[in-house]
Write an enzyme that holds these catalytic residues in place. Structure first.
Site, PDB file in Angstrom:
ATOM      1  N   CYS A 162       0.839  -1.175   0.000  1.00 44.75           N
ATOM      2  CA  CYS A 162       0.000   0.000   0.000  1.00 44.75           C
ATOM      3  C   CYS A 162       0.882   1.236   0.000  1.00 44.75           C
ATOM      4  O   CYS A 162       2.106   1.132  -0.022  1.00 44.75           O
ATOM      5  CB  CYS A 162      -0.870   0.011   1.243  1.00 44.75           C
ATOM      6  SG  CYS A 162      -1.686  -1.571   1.534  1.00 44.75           S
ATOM      7  N   GLN A 163       0.273   2.378   0.002  1.00 41.93           N
ATOM      8  CA  GLN A 163       1.032   3.618   0.087  1.00 41.93           C
ATOM      9  C   GLN A 163       0.550   4.407   1.298  1.00 41.93           C
ATOM     10  O   GLN A 163      -0.645   4.438   1.603  1.00 41.93           O
ATOM     11  CB  GLN A 163       0.815   4.440  -1.181  1.00 41.93           C
ATOM     12  CG  GLN A 163       1.319   3.742  -2.424  1.00 41.93           C
ATOM     13  CD  GLN A 163       2.475   4.469  -3.086  1.00 41.93           C
ATOM     14  OE1 GLN A 163       2.929   5.521  -2.642  1.00 41.93           O
ATOM     15  NE2 GLN A 163       2.970   3.908  -4.169  1.00 41.93           N
TER      16      GLN A 163
END
Lengths: 254, 254
Positions: free
Chosen positions: B2-3
């Site tokens: 994810c970011q």
């Protein structure tokens, strides 16, 4: 005092129509301009929007009116501050986790000298009597039932006792849901109606808007709306009796 | 994977510029399209937005990009599901209350065979390794410090140990805040920069947008941005060392 709105249905339904009339009370047709909030269950998750701006001036309220978020359980609140300053942390509904489920709570009323002993399991972040009552309810539920959610009948009975106890401190109209059901306690005024087949046109009392629900529903849809003051002028709303805790599941009164 | 994106500042600042670039990674310049979320502290309160739609397609993300919500602590996340299905309850950031404060948490990474014993005080609602780690951290903090929030140095030391322990199960880049501070733990990749006087123009790497911060700031403003991958092409980002837990307060690295 504040205003409450809840929706409980058997299929995910948007609340755009009811919220449009309700939001007008947040600073327009009524004086509830000290913030507002709404929570939508979606599966086990919750979308939670709060704003300390008046609902009629809030860009987020504008989004809710335009963006049809579908849910089977929704709780909304417009605030007129009686205890606790105007601040985001004092906006209802409040959300906490118990038994691996999110619980959503909103309150209309004013509790006097209500300072229950809180053991720390659930602590208020803001300064309202309402959040104190919510923390107390969850603490007592965990103390009573431990780590296992009880059957609904037992839960209802204990909640009814807790609502009765809290209401000895003042007005305690409240809405509570963990996503699958909606509990509504009336101490002074709360109304409900169930919209179901054959659907008809409903006309908002707070704004010149009508919806013909027969155009946007299927014959199997069932939607219960619970509110502090009736939202429409041409439907039959039923008043709760003071002291009543009602339970709604799938748009039905149980 | 994810970011992650976080902002920690000394005066309430909007995150419109950074979020605009970040949100492009949610399905446009990158493949993180399994939901997103953002939480803004405002005083003791939290505005929490989550959506299981891709950030580039979400009307709520659109609102965040247009509506300058000002905050001194913001945590955002764009999800690419590794564990747990695409569902609202699995979207980061997660929020819980401890010591009468809301805590906000987001995680990048994948934890293998991470099934800590949870005593029920904090239970996951969804099915991600990330929410399990968050519940475990809060449980351990309460077990260690009881009902009183400890001084920051002690908290930092215990959190560092917990992050180290959890990171033995896999990648654990994470952001955690209770509103007054921001903790950021790097296990593989995390970058930060501090924008302060004299401010300059910054250019997003994910979209053709620039902002001249000298036009929208005062000389006293200080803004730390923490992110999994640098957001701008013409600023100097500092990489965290693997295993580091950094603490930011008022836009300063402590």
């Amino acid at each position: 005092m504040c205003q409450l709105l809840a929706m409980n249905c058997n299929v995910p339904t948007d609340i755009v129509f009811s919220f449009t009339g309700f939001a007008m009370r947040g600073g327009h047709t009524d004086t509830h301009h000290d913030g507002w909030g709404i929570a939508f269950f979606e599966g086990a998750g919750v979308r939670h929007f709060v704003d300390h701006q008046a609902a009629i001036a809030s860009p987020i309220a504008e989004l809710i009116k335009r963006y049809p978020i579908k849910s089977t359980n929704v709780i909304a609140h417009i605030r007129k501050a009686t205890q606790g300053q105007v601040a985001l942390e004092n906006c209802h509904p409040f959300v906490r986790e118990l038994w691996g489920q999110y619980w959503v709570f909103a309150h209309n009323g004013d509790l006097k000298e209500f300072h229950p002993l809180l053991n720390g399991a659930f602590r208020p972040v803001g300064t309202t009597d309402s959040e104190r009552a919510f923390c107390y309810i969850l603490q007592q539920l965990r103390a009573r039932f431990g780590e296992q959610r009880p059957p609904l009948a037992e839960l209802r009975s204990v909640l009814s006792g807790l609502a009765h106890e809290i209401a000895t401190h003042g007005t305690f109209n409240m809405l509570l849901s963990s996503g699958g059901e909606l509990f509504a306690h009336c101490s002074t005024h709360l109304f409900y109606l169930v919209r179901q087949h054959p659907f008809d046109t409903a006309k908002l009392s707070d704004e010149d808007v009508s919806v013909d629900f027969s155009q946007v529903t299927t014959p199997d849809d069932r939607v219960a709306i619970i509110v502090t003051q009736p939202l429409t002028t041409n439907e039959r709303w039923t008043a709760f009796q003071p002291g009543e805790l009602k339970l709604f599941i799938d748009g039905c009164l149980r």
